[in-house]
Design a protein around this motif. Structure first.
Motif, PDB file in Angstrom:
ATOM      1  N   SER A 132      10.469  34.634  -8.557  1.00  0.00           N
ATOM      2  CA  SER A 132       9.408  35.299  -8.287  1.00  0.00           C
ATOM      3  C   SER A 132       8.275  34.711  -9.178  1.00  0.00           C
ATOM      4  O   SER A 132       8.269  33.741  -9.607  1.00  0.00           O
ATOM      5  CB  SER A 132       9.617  36.806  -8.906  1.00  0.00           C
ATOM      6  N   VAL A 133       6.950  35.214  -8.560  1.00  0.00           N
ATOM      7  CA  VAL A 133       5.846  34.795  -9.181  1.00  0.00           C
ATOM      8  C   VAL A 133       5.079  35.861  -9.877  1.00  0.00           C
ATOM      9  O   VAL A 133       4.810  36.910  -9.307  1.00  0.00           O
ATOM     10  CB  VAL A 133       4.882  34.322  -8.233  1.00  0.00           C
ATOM     11  N   TYR A 135       2.296  37.869 -12.281  1.00  0.00           N
ATOM     12  CA  TYR A 135       0.966  37.717 -12.654  1.00  0.00           C
ATOM     13  C   TYR A 135       0.736  38.851 -13.931  1.00  0.00           C
ATOM     14  O   TYR A 135       1.104  39.682 -14.205  1.00  0.00           O
ATOM     15  CB  TYR A 135       0.026  38.159 -11.391  1.00  0.00           C
ATOM     16  N   ARG A 173       5.375  38.544  -5.316  1.00  0.00           N
ATOM     17  CA  ARG A 173       4.532  38.491  -6.475  1.00  0.00           C
ATOM     18  C   ARG A 173       4.637  39.658  -7.244  1.00  0.00           C
ATOM     19  O   ARG A 173       4.482  40.808  -6.549  1.00  0.00           O
ATOM     20  CB  ARG A 173       2.902  38.429  -6.082  1.00  0.00           C
ATOM     21  N   PHE A 199       1.437  42.469  -3.774  1.00  0.00           N
ATOM     22  CA  PHE A 199       1.715  42.529  -5.164  1.00  0.00           C
ATOM     23  C   PHE A 199       2.810  43.798  -5.517  1.00  0.00           C
ATOM     24  O   PHE A 199       2.570  45.005  -5.265  1.00  0.00           O
ATOM     25  CB  PHE A 199       0.756  42.678  -6.164  1.00  0.00           C
TER      26      PHE A 199
END
Length: 267
Positions: A132-133, A135, A173, A199
């Motif tokens: 995963s990314v 934020y 994300r 997201f």
């Protein structure tokens, strides 16, 4: 006829008969033990000295390191990290210390180092896979995602691999990550591949929310409520609703799929 008097037979002294056989074997046994000790001591000394002598030969100094299992990590970069190992004697090299040094790299999940005589090290690694990314959430009013801070690349166990890209484009994300909802986000992640506008918000463990951002302006255009179960079925239901909203030309919307069999749409 004169009788001869019987002479008394002399018996050996019991004391001498008892002590003499004990003294001689004890002395001989001590000599044998001493000789054996000297023999084994000399052999042990020769063995240790020979080991040290052989181990000091230049032929056993590390001249090559071979890598197995590298994917993301590059061999030339890894070699620079273990440069001090070159020239070290294989007999004196601490394998456990080398493995601990390798495991300090967040990308390495497992590491095995083997000595290959006379002058080679074999390093077998298992890399972590990005999942995963993540934020940082926005701090300004109305800001959902803080895009000014580079996100983090994270594996399936939640281990941070690096901050800053590039990132695989098919990874989900995430924002407001928590351990309780991480597995759920990953299960939904493969469904949102190719959707850079999506997201997944893990703030509420009872309601997995998905924000949709406009790619150019980075502003929110939609919000989807998925609850806490049956994400795949609900995502397919959402795709049908989304197609209908696009046909109507609606640009701002909120969809709630937490009620079974129903889709509550706000525009």
């Amino acid at each position: 006829m004169r009788l001869k008097a019987n002479k008394k037979r002399k018996h050996p002294s019991p004391k001498k008969n008892r002590i003499e056989p004990q003294v001689k074997p004890s002395f001989k046994g001590a000599l044998r033990i001493l000789g054996a000790a000297v023999f084994f001591g000399s052999g042990l000394f020769a063995l240790i000295f020979g080991f040290e002598l052989i181990g000091a030969l230049p032929v056993f100094e590390v001249k090559e390191i071979r890598w197995v299992g590298l994917n993301h990590l590059k061999e030339d970069v890894m070699k620079r990290g273990v440069q001090p190992l070159f020239g070290k004697n294989l007999f004196h090299l601490n394998i456990q210390a080398v493995q601990r040094r390798l495991l300090a790299n967040p990308w390495i999940k497992e590491a095995t180092v083997k000595k290959v005589f006379p002058a080679r090290l074999l390093v077998i690694v298992k890399e972590r896979k990005p999942a995963s990314v993540e934020y940082d959430s926005g701090k300004k009013t109305g800001e959902i995602v803080n895009l000014s801070i580079p996100p983090y690349l994270v594996d399936e166990e939640g281990v941070t691999l690096q901050q800053g890209g590039p990132y695989p484009p098919d990874l989900p994300r995430l924002i407001n990550v928590n351990k309780a909802g991480y597995a759920a986000a990953l299960s939904l992640g493969h469904l949102v591949k190719g959707r850079p506008d999506v997201f997944i918000d893990l703030f509420d463990p009872h309601n997995l929310r998905v924000y949709f951002m406009e790619s150019e302006t980075k502003t929110q255009i939609g919000l989807l409520h998925l609850g806490e179960a049956q994400y795949q079925e609900k995502w397919h239901d959402f795709l049908n609703v989304e197609a209908d909203l696009e046909e109507r030309g609606l640009e701002r919307w909120e969809i709630d799929l937490r009620i079974p069999g129903k889709a509550v749409v706000k525009t």
